[in-house]
Scaffold this motif. Structure first.
Motif, PDB file in Angstrom:
ATOM      1  N   SER A 257      10.906   5.764   5.933  1.00 32.98           N
ATOM      2  CA  SER A 257      11.404   4.389   5.913  1.00 32.98           C
ATOM      3  C   SER A 257      11.780   3.952   4.501  1.00 32.98           C
ATOM      4  CB  SER A 257      10.356   3.434   6.489  1.00 32.98           C
ATOM      5  OG  SER A 257      10.095   3.736   7.838  1.00 32.98           O
ATOM      6  N   LYS A 258      10.901   4.239   3.535  1.00 36.55           N
ATOM      7  CA  LYS A 258      11.203   3.880   2.149  1.00 36.55           C
ATOM      8  C   LYS A 258      12.339   4.735   1.605  1.00 36.55           C
ATOM      9  CE  LYS A 258       6.584   2.215   0.857  1.00 36.55           C
ATOM     10  NZ  LYS A 258       5.414   2.437  -0.034  1.00 36.55           N
ATOM     11  N   ILE A 261      16.041   3.651   2.310  1.00 33.99           N
ATOM     12  CA  ILE A 261      16.605   2.548   1.534  1.00 33.99           C
ATOM     13  C   ILE A 261      17.515   3.072   0.429  1.00 33.99           C
ATOM     14  CG2 ILE A 261      16.023   0.620   0.001  1.00 33.99           C
ATOM     15  CD1 ILE A 261      13.414   0.319   1.599  1.00 33.99           C
ATOM     16  N   TYR A 264      21.428   3.328   0.492  1.00 34.98           N
ATOM     17  CA  TYR A 264      22.296   2.188   0.196  1.00 34.98           C
ATOM     18  C   TYR A 264      22.924   2.291  -1.195  1.00 34.98           C
ATOM     19  CZ  TYR A 264      19.465   0.220   4.024  1.00 34.98           C
ATOM     20  OH  TYR A 264      18.812   0.005   5.216  1.00 34.98           O
ATOM     21  N   VAL A 298      20.453  -3.012   6.886  1.00 36.27           N
ATOM     22  CA  VAL A 298      19.112  -3.582   6.704  1.00 36.27           C
ATOM     23  C   VAL A 298      18.549  -4.037   8.036  1.00 36.27           C
ATOM     24  CG1 VAL A 298      17.818  -5.476   5.680  1.00 36.27           C
ATOM     25  CG2 VAL A 298      19.482  -4.223   4.296  1.00 36.27           C
ATOM     26  N   THR A 301      18.055  -0.823  10.519  1.00 38.66           N
ATOM     27  CA  THR A 301      16.968   0.086  10.146  1.00 38.66           C
ATOM     28  C   THR A 301      15.613  -0.611  10.230  1.00 38.66           C
ATOM     29  OG1 THR A 301      17.378  -0.443   7.810  1.00 38.66           O
ATOM     30  CG2 THR A 301      18.383   1.550   8.674  1.00 38.66           C
ATOM     31  N   ARG A 302      15.564  -1.910   9.894  1.00 38.45           N
ATOM     32  CA  ARG A 302      14.300  -2.646  10.011  1.00 38.45           C
ATOM     33  C   ARG A 302      13.886  -2.751  11.468  1.00 38.45           C
ATOM     34  NH1 ARG A 302      13.773  -8.326   7.033  1.00 38.45           N
ATOM     35  NH2 ARG A 302      13.821  -6.860   5.279  1.00 38.45           N
TER      36      ARG A 302
END
Length: 314
Positions: A257-258, A261, A264, A298, A301-302
């Motif tokens: 998950s991290k 990011i 991007y 964002v 994916t969240r």
């Protein structure tokens, strides 16, 4: 990966973050270098020789694992061939074709929507539940793609005057979405290095007949020189082998998950590099489309992480 190595990686998060910053930088460089050299190296030559060089580099390390797991590879050859076709074969070849008629910035912006296409393909082909927030994110990202493709002018879409390269890049991202869904459905129990080596070998074989046809009947290939060899080495080593290793390292050290990011950063790096080396300029449609894509990523994916957490807790 052994538990000892895993423990070492978890104690070195700083190295993981450095690698995760370098990975989108190398991916951005892939688009920029392709755009800058596509007049000297035909797209299929670029794709084929990139993977041949990467395979030559990997074979001393990956071949023992390929031999050791040859029974699994033989049993799952059909699945692995399909995976190699959509990833190593189609995705990169289409990306290099896109570079002939669109900008590196556009390539990177459309490429950044890969998570959106993966979610969309998972919904269509696997029946994954799409949460409202995720659906909104997909819609925003698609709107962002249309903004980039149309260059802010709706008449470009209604008049079918979009740049071919943008549409080819959409096809490339679609291909990677299919690969990701197939990878989940047809999971092959192989170590990472063995899987990568096998995929590159099969992918190069998939590209070979198209490359030979292009070589004989269309492009005639390219002249080997420092100006053509260096880009091919870059494609093979940096966005190929190193980015793959850094990405796996980062995912293992700080979690998927991290790590996601950092994807991007790819269009950000691409726009800067393209401005410096290719003199590409950003238009308002790049900014608007990029913001829509970012907002969509964002949200999607969240929502996807929340859904995964919910399934695990249930």
């Amino acid at each position: 990966m052994s538990s000892e190595n895993a423990g070492l990686l978890s104690r070195m998060p700083g190295l993981a973050y450095v690698g995760l910053v370098l990975t989108p930088l190398f991916w951005a460089g892939n688009a920029v270098v392709a755009r800058g050299t596509v007049d000297d190296i035909p797209p299929l030559s670029m794709s084929f020789w990139r993977w041949v060089i990467a395979l030559v580099i990997l074979l001393p390390f990956g071949l023992p694992g390929v031999w050791r797991h040859r029974q699994i590879i033989r049993q799952r050859l059909g699945s692995m061939l399909a995976l190699a076709t959509f990833s190593v074969g189609a995705f990169n070849s289409l990306l290099y074709f896109a570079a002939t008629s669109t900008t590196a910035t556009n390539i990177a912006l459309i490429n950044a929507t890969i998570p959106i296409f993966v979610a969309l393909m998972s919904w269509i082909l696997l029946g994954d539940r799409t949460r409202p927030l995720q659906a909104l994110g997909i819609a925003l990202a698609v709107l962002g793609i249309l903004t980039v493709v149309a260059q802010g002018d709706i008449a470009v879409l209604t008049g079918l005057r979009a740049q071919p390269g943008d549409l080819i890049m959409v096809a490339a991202v679609f291909s990677w979405g299919l690969f990701s869904v197939l990878l989940r459905r047809q999971a092959v129990p192989l170590p990472a290095l063995t899987f990568l080596t096998t995929q590159i070998l099969l992918g190069a074989l998939v590209i070979l007949p198209f490359y030979l046809t292009d070589l004989v009947y269309f492009s005639g290939g390219f002249k080997l020189s420092g100006d053509t060899l260096l880009p091919l080495l870059y494609f093979a080593i940096f966005p190929g082998i190193l980015a793959y290793g850094f990405w796996n390292h980062g995912v293992h050290a700080i979690g998927p998950s991290k790590a996601a990011i950092f994807m991007y950063l790819t269009p950000v790096f691409a726009s800067v590099l393209a401005g410096i080396f290719l003199k590409e300029s950003l238009g308002l449609f790049h900014v608007v489309g990029g913001l829509l894509i970012l907002a969509g990523l964002v949200l999607a994916t969240r929502a996807g992480r929340q859904a995964a957490a919910y399934r695990e807790s249930g």
